[in-house]
Write a protein that holds these residues in place. Structure first.
Motif, PDB file in Angstrom:
ATOM      1  N   ALA A  56       0.831  -1.209   0.000  1.00 37.44           N
ATOM      2  CA  ALA A  56       0.000   0.000   0.000  1.00 37.44           C
ATOM      3  C   ALA A  56       0.867   1.261   0.000  1.00 37.44           C
ATOM      4  O   ALA A  56       0.583   2.222  -0.718  1.00 37.44           O
ATOM      5  CB  ALA A  56      -0.939  -0.014   1.201  1.00 37.44           C
ATOM      6  N   ALA A  57       1.936   1.247   0.803  1.00 37.83           N
ATOM      7  CA  ALA A  57       2.811   2.422   0.887  1.00 37.83           C
ATOM      8  C   ALA A  57       3.554   2.652  -0.425  1.00 37.83           C
ATOM      9  O   ALA A  57       3.651   3.793  -0.906  1.00 37.83           O
ATOM     10  CB  ALA A  57       3.793   2.254   2.042  1.00 37.83           C
ATOM     11  N   ILE A  58       4.072   1.587  -1.029  1.00 34.94           N
ATOM     12  CA  ILE A  58       4.808   1.740  -2.291  1.00 34.94           C
ATOM     13  C   ILE A  58       3.878   2.229  -3.398  1.00 34.94           C
ATOM     14  O   ILE A  58       4.236   3.114  -4.176  1.00 34.94           O
ATOM     15  CB  ILE A  58       5.501   0.421  -2.689  1.00 34.94           C
ATOM     16  CG1 ILE A  58       6.663   0.143  -1.734  1.00 34.94           C
ATOM     17  CG2 ILE A  58       5.994   0.468  -4.127  1.00 34.94           C
ATOM     18  CD1 ILE A  58       7.331  -1.200  -1.935  1.00 34.94           C
ATOM     19  N   GLU A  59       2.675   1.687  -3.466  1.00 33.79           N
ATOM     20  CA  GLU A  59       1.732   2.128  -4.502  1.00 33.79           C
ATOM     21  C   GLU A  59       1.383   3.599  -4.345  1.00 33.79           C
ATOM     22  O   GLU A  59       1.269   4.333  -5.325  1.00 33.79           O
ATOM     23  CB  GLU A  59       0.479   1.248  -4.471  1.00 33.79           C
ATOM     24  CG  GLU A  59       0.732  -0.143  -5.027  1.00 33.79           C
ATOM     25  CD  GLU A  59      -0.452  -1.090  -4.885  1.00 33.79           C
ATOM     26  OE1 GLU A  59      -1.432  -0.737  -4.173  1.00 33.79           O
ATOM     27  OE2 GLU A  59      -0.391  -2.179  -5.469  1.00 33.79           O
ATOM     28  N   THR A  70       4.133   4.481  11.246  1.00 39.63           N
ATOM     29  CA  THR A  70       4.383   5.454  10.180  1.00 39.63           C
ATOM     30  C   THR A  70       3.638   5.066   8.908  1.00 39.63           C
ATOM     31  O   THR A  70       2.970   5.899   8.288  1.00 39.63           O
ATOM     32  CB  THR A  70       5.900   5.553   9.888  1.00 39.63           C
ATOM     33  OG1 THR A  70       6.573   5.946  11.087  1.00 39.63           O
ATOM     34  CG2 THR A  70       6.196   6.546   8.782  1.00 39.63           C
ATOM     35  N   LEU A  71       3.724   3.793   8.530  1.00 34.53           N
ATOM     36  CA  LEU A  71       3.051   3.338   7.306  1.00 34.53           C
ATOM     37  C   LEU A  71       1.538   3.295   7.470  1.00 34.53           C
ATOM     38  O   LEU A  71       0.805   3.592   6.525  1.00 34.53           O
ATOM     39  CB  LEU A  71       3.588   1.971   6.880  1.00 34.53           C
ATOM     40  CG  LEU A  71       5.059   1.936   6.468  1.00 34.53           C
ATOM     41  CD1 LEU A  71       5.452   0.539   6.015  1.00 34.53           C
ATOM     42  CD2 LEU A  71       5.349   2.954   5.385  1.00 34.53           C
ATOM     43  N   GLU A  72       1.056   2.938   8.648  1.00 33.57           N
ATOM     44  CA  GLU A  72      -0.391   2.943   8.892  1.00 33.57           C
ATOM     45  C   GLU A  72      -0.952   4.356   8.782  1.00 33.57           C
ATOM     46  O   GLU A  72      -2.014   4.563   8.186  1.00 33.57           O
ATOM     47  CB  GLU A  72      -0.697   2.357  10.271  1.00 33.57           C
ATOM     48  CG  GLU A  72      -0.501   0.866  10.350  1.00 33.57           C
ATOM     49  CD  GLU A  72      -0.544   0.309  11.767  1.00 33.57           C
ATOM     50  OE1 GLU A  72      -0.509  -0.927  11.884  1.00 33.57           O
ATOM     51  OE2 GLU A  72      -0.594   1.095  12.736  1.00 33.57           O
ATOM     52  N   ASN A  73      -0.241   5.334   9.329  1.00 34.73           N
ATOM     53  CA  ASN A  73      -0.689   6.728   9.231  1.00 34.73           C
ATOM     54  C   ASN A  73      -0.634   7.234   7.798  1.00 34.73           C
ATOM     55  O   ASN A  73      -1.491   8.000   7.373  1.00 34.73           O
ATOM     56  CB  ASN A  73       0.155   7.630  10.142  1.00 34.73           C
ATOM     57  CG  ASN A  73      -0.091   7.360  11.606  1.00 34.73           C
ATOM     58  OD1 ASN A  73      -1.128   6.825  12.002  1.00 34.73           O
ATOM     59  ND2 ASN A  73       0.882   7.704  12.436  1.00 34.73           N
ATOM     60  N   TYR A  74       0.368   6.810   7.047  1.00 35.36           N
ATOM     61  CA  TYR A  74       0.535   7.263   5.668  1.00 35.36           C
ATOM     62  C   TYR A  74      -0.499   6.646   4.735  1.00 35.36           C
ATOM     63  O   TYR A  74      -1.047   7.328   3.873  1.00 35.36           O
ATOM     64  CB  TYR A  74       1.949   6.929   5.204  1.00 35.36           C
ATOM     65  CG  TYR A  74       2.243   7.272   3.772  1.00 35.36           C
ATOM     66  CD1 TYR A  74       2.250   8.596   3.329  1.00 35.36           C
ATOM     67  CD2 TYR A  74       2.534   6.281   2.839  1.00 35.36           C
ATOM     68  CE1 TYR A  74       2.530   8.913   2.012  1.00 35.36           C
ATOM     69  CE2 TYR A  74       2.814   6.593   1.528  1.00 35.36           C
ATOM     70  CZ  TYR A  74       2.812   7.910   1.120  1.00 35.36           C
ATOM     71  OH  TYR A  74       3.081   8.219  -0.187  1.00 35.36           O
TER      72      TYR A  74
END
Length: 137
Positions: A34-37, A111-115
């Motif tokens: 999800a973060a990379i996309e 960090t990734l969950e918030n992003y």
């Protein structure tokens, strides 16, 4: 390139490194994807091409998508359009990491969950515990 996107790339690196040894890495890989996309959509990450996987599925060779974000290289499963549009770079080469990242897994996940807005499913149990002996719980 923004400093915030560099922190996201570092968090992805930490999550990816821990997912390889996790007993149930599905959520960590979901966060990574999800973060990379999202980074690709925002223009902070770039698809470089396809590489043959080092781990063929059921003896069939398949390719992974190689992505660059702030000097970090990541792999994801390619989509059909990636197979048509991107060049094939051949076999996977070992990635030498020159980046020194110091971040805890819990901080990286937060960090990734918030992003991304992705949250763990509180009702889903780890598959590890389904198969574990009750004596070791």
């Amino acid at each position: 390139m923004s400093n915030a996107s560099k922190k996201i790339a570092e968090a992805i690196f930490i999550v990816n490194r821990h997912s390889k040894a996790a007993t149930d890495p599905r959520y960590l890989y979901q966060l990574k994807k999800a973060a990379i996309e999202k980074l690709i959509k925002e223009g902070y990450a770039k698809k470089l091409g396809l590489q043959f996987s080092n781990n063929p599925k059921k003896s069939y060779q398949h390719s992974n998508l190689l992505i660059d974000c702030h000097g970090f290289l990541f792999h994801l499963p390619p989509q059909k359009q990636d197979m048509k549009d991107l060049p094939h770079l051949g076999t996977m080469q070992p990635i030498k990491t020159t980046n020194q990242v110091r971040m805890s897994l819990s901080h990286a996940k937060t960090t990734l969950e918030n992003y991304t807005g992705v949250k763990p499913d509180p009702l889903k149990k780890s598959a590890f515990y389904d198969n574990a002996s009750p004596y070791f719980r």
